[in-house]
Motif scaffolding. Structure first.
Motif, PDB file in Angstrom:
ATOM      1  N   GLU A   5       0.855  -1.182   0.000  1.00 35.99           N
ATOM      2  CA  GLU A   5       0.000   0.000   0.000  1.00 35.99           C
ATOM      3  C   GLU A   5       0.897   1.240   0.000  1.00 35.99           C
ATOM      4  OE1 GLU A   5      -2.394   1.670   3.595  1.00 35.99           O
ATOM      5  OE2 GLU A   5      -3.714   0.267   2.524  1.00 35.99           O
ATOM      6  N   HIS A   6       0.522   2.235  -0.796  1.00 33.65           N
ATOM      7  CA  HIS A   6       1.333   3.445  -0.883  1.00 33.65           C
ATOM      8  C   HIS A   6       0.487   4.644  -1.299  1.00 33.65           C
ATOM      9  CE1 HIS A   6       1.277   1.712  -4.931  1.00 33.65           C
ATOM     10  NE2 HIS A   6       1.447   2.947  -5.384  1.00 33.65           N
ATOM     11  N   GLU A   7       1.025   5.826  -1.081  1.00 32.10           N
ATOM     12  CA  GLU A   7       0.359   7.062  -1.460  1.00 32.10           C
ATOM     13  C   GLU A   7       0.760   7.431  -2.879  1.00 32.10           C
ATOM     14  OE1 GLU A   7      -1.748   9.099   0.574  1.00 32.10           O
ATOM     15  OE2 GLU A   7      -1.755   7.272   1.776  1.00 32.10           O
ATOM     16  N   LYS A   8      -0.180   8.027  -3.614  1.00 31.48           N
ATOM     17  CA  LYS A   8       0.139   8.510  -4.950  1.00 31.48           C
ATOM     18  C   LYS A   8      -0.696   9.747  -5.239  1.00 31.48           C
ATOM     19  CE  LYS A   8      -3.009   5.506  -7.547  1.00 31.48           C
ATOM     20  NZ  LYS A   8      -3.069   4.564  -8.634  1.00 31.48           N
ATOM     21  N   ILE A   9      -0.237  10.541  -6.181  1.00 30.55           N
ATOM     22  CA  ILE A   9      -0.944  11.761  -6.553  1.00 30.55           C
ATOM     23  C   ILE A   9      -1.921  11.429  -7.675  1.00 30.55           C
ATOM     24  CG2 ILE A   9      -0.716  14.054  -7.562  1.00 30.55           C
ATOM     25  CD1 ILE A   9       2.028  14.235  -6.261  1.00 30.55           C
ATOM     26  N   LYS A  10      -3.140  11.933  -7.536  1.00 31.43           N
ATOM     27  CA  LYS A  10      -4.151  11.755  -8.562  1.00 31.43           C
ATOM     28  C   LYS A  10      -4.525  13.127  -9.103  1.00 31.43           C
ATOM     29  CE  LYS A  10      -8.710   9.977  -9.562  1.00 31.43           C
ATOM     30  NZ  LYS A  10      -9.880   9.280  -9.103  1.00 31.43           N
ATOM     31  N   PHE A  11      -4.633  13.245 -10.419  1.00 34.48           N
ATOM     32  CA  PHE A  11      -5.097  14.471 -11.053  1.00 34.48           C
ATOM     33  C   PHE A  11      -6.439  14.186 -11.704  1.00 34.48           C
ATOM     34  CE2 PHE A  11      -5.569  17.058 -14.913  1.00 34.48           C
ATOM     35  CZ  PHE A  11      -5.615  18.313 -14.324  1.00 34.48           C
ATOM     36  N   VAL A  12      -7.404  15.060 -11.434  1.00 32.51           N
ATOM     37  CA  VAL A  12      -8.726  14.951 -12.045  1.00 32.51           C
ATOM     38  C   VAL A  12      -8.951  16.220 -12.851  1.00 32.51           C
ATOM     39  CG1 VAL A  12     -11.198  14.703 -11.644  1.00 32.51           C
ATOM     40  CG2 VAL A  12      -9.576  13.575 -10.113  1.00 32.51           C
ATOM     41  N   ALA A  13      -9.117  16.092 -14.149  1.00 27.39           N
ATOM     42  CA  ALA A  13      -9.316  17.256 -15.014  1.00 27.39           C
ATOM     43  C   ALA A  13     -10.685  17.874 -14.777  1.00 27.39           C
ATOM     44  CB  ALA A  13      -9.181  16.838 -16.478  1.00 27.39           C
ATOM     45  N   SER A  14     -10.746  19.204 -14.874  1.00 29.49           N
ATOM     46  CA  SER A  14     -12.026  19.887 -14.751  1.00 29.49           C
ATOM     47  C   SER A  14     -12.852  19.613 -16.013  1.00 29.49           C
ATOM     48  CB  SER A  14     -11.826  21.389 -14.602  1.00 29.49           C
ATOM     49  OG  SER A  14     -11.385  21.957 -15.828  1.00 29.49           O
ATOM     50  N   GLU A  15     -14.149  19.879 -15.919  1.00 27.95           N
ATOM     51  CA  GLU A  15     -15.006  19.687 -17.087  1.00 27.95           C
ATOM     52  C   GLU A  15     -14.552  20.575 -18.244  1.00 27.95           C
ATOM     53  OE1 GLU A  15     -19.190  19.998 -16.287  1.00 27.95           O
ATOM     54  OE2 GLU A  15     -19.027  18.729 -14.512  1.00 27.95           O
ATOM     55  N   GLY A  16     -14.126  21.795 -17.933  1.00 24.52           N
ATOM     56  CA  GLY A  16     -13.660  22.719 -18.968  1.00 24.52           C
ATOM     57  C   GLY A  16     -12.454  22.181 -19.702  1.00 24.52           C
ATOM     58  N   LEU A  17     -11.480  21.648 -18.978  1.00 27.18           N
ATOM     59  CA  LEU A  17     -10.275  21.098 -19.603  1.00 27.18           C
ATOM     60  C   LEU A  17     -10.629  19.854 -20.408  1.00 27.18           C
ATOM     61  CD1 LEU A  17      -7.211  20.996 -20.045  1.00 27.18           C
ATOM     62  CD2 LEU A  17      -7.031  19.756 -17.881  1.00 27.18           C
ATOM     63  N   ALA A  18     -11.441  18.975 -19.837  1.00 20.62           N
ATOM     64  CA  ALA A  18     -11.821  17.749 -20.538  1.00 20.62           C
ATOM     65  C   ALA A  18     -12.559  18.087 -21.843  1.00 20.62           C
ATOM     66  CB  ALA A  18     -12.701  16.896 -19.638  1.00 20.62           C
ATOM     67  N   GLU A  19     -13.433  19.081 -21.787  1.00 23.35           N
ATOM     68  CA  GLU A  19     -14.182  19.495 -22.980  1.00 23.35           C
ATOM     69  C   GLU A  19     -13.253  20.088 -24.038  1.00 23.35           C
ATOM     70  OE1 GLU A  19     -17.575  19.280 -25.007  1.00 23.35           O
ATOM     71  OE2 GLU A  19     -17.389  18.602 -22.936  1.00 23.35           O
ATOM     72  N   ARG A  20     -12.281  20.892 -23.586  1.00 26.02           N
ATOM     73  CA  ARG A  20     -11.337  21.494 -24.520  1.00 26.02           C
ATOM     74  C   ARG A  20     -10.496  20.451 -25.236  1.00 26.02           C
ATOM     75  NH1 ARG A  20      -7.135  26.418 -23.101  1.00 26.02           N
ATOM     76  NH2 ARG A  20      -6.247  26.574 -25.178  1.00 26.02           N
ATOM     77  N   ILE A  21     -10.075  19.446 -24.496  1.00 27.88           N
ATOM     78  CA  ILE A  21      -9.266  18.372 -25.091  1.00 27.88           C
ATOM     79  C   ILE A  21     -10.117  17.554 -26.061  1.00 27.88           C
ATOM     80  CG2 ILE A  21      -8.080  16.204 -24.571  1.00 27.88           C
ATOM     81  CD1 ILE A  21      -7.105  17.581 -21.975  1.00 27.88           C
ATOM     82  N   LYS A  22     -11.367  17.305 -25.669  1.00 20.71           N
ATOM     83  CA  LYS A  22     -12.279  16.525 -26.494  1.00 20.71           C
ATOM     84  C   LYS A  22     -12.547  17.218 -27.837  1.00 20.71           C
ATOM     85  CE  LYS A  22     -16.975  14.667 -26.290  1.00 20.71           C
ATOM     86  NZ  LYS A  22     -18.185  14.627 -25.455  1.00 20.71           N
ATOM     87  N   ASN A  23     -12.628  18.539 -27.827  1.00 20.10           N
ATOM     88  CA  ASN A  23     -12.979  19.300 -29.019  1.00 20.10           C
ATOM     89  C   ASN A  23     -11.799  19.845 -29.796  1.00 20.10           C
ATOM     90  OD1 ASN A  23     -15.744  18.966 -28.528  1.00 20.10           O
ATOM     91  ND2 ASN A  23     -15.796  20.739 -27.181  1.00 20.10           N
ATOM     92  N   ARG A  24     -10.616  19.375 -29.561  1.00 21.40           N
ATOM     93  CA  ARG A  24      -9.452  19.932 -30.271  1.00 21.40           C
ATOM     94  C   ARG A  24      -9.375  19.518 -31.698  1.00 21.40           C
ATOM     95  NH1 ARG A  24      -4.522  16.190 -28.400  1.00 21.40           N
ATOM     96  NH2 ARG A  24      -5.792  14.585 -27.552  1.00 21.40           N
TER      97      ARG A  24
END
Length: 94
Positions: A75-94
């Motif tokens: 078991e260990h700690e790790k960093i998680k990144f969750v994209a905002s809806e705005g960022l996810a939408e921008r990437i989706k529409n590129r």
């Protein structure tokens, strides 16, 4: 394609109309501050971009890719990144 730290700072400088030295200093300050927050188990939320948070990964059985031998990943700690809806939408529409 990967962008390294220097290239990223150079793009920041160009886009922001600032000196490359100042862009690198700002980037290093951001990373250092993010690391401080993560080491204090704080959630960092940046509106329009996303959030960084610490998560505990459970112990599991893994496999050595070279030998195929099973091993226990503790078991260990790790960093998680969750994209905002705005960022996810921008990437989706590129």
């Amino acid at each position: 394609m990967s962008v390294n730290k220097k290239e990223f700072a150079d793009r920041m400088a160009e886009k922001g109309g600032i000196k490359k030295k100042d862009a690198m200093k700002g980037l290093e300050l951001f990373v250092d501050t993010l690391m401080d927050c993560m080491s204090n188990n704080e959630r960092v939320m940046i509106k329009g971009f996303g959030r960084f948070e610490m998560r505990t990964a459970k112990e599991r059985i893994g496999r050595n890719p070279q030998t195929g031998q099973e091993c226990i990943i503790p078991e260990h700690e790790k960093i998680k990144f969750v994209a905002s809806e705005g960022l996810a939408e921008r990437i989706k529409n590129r």
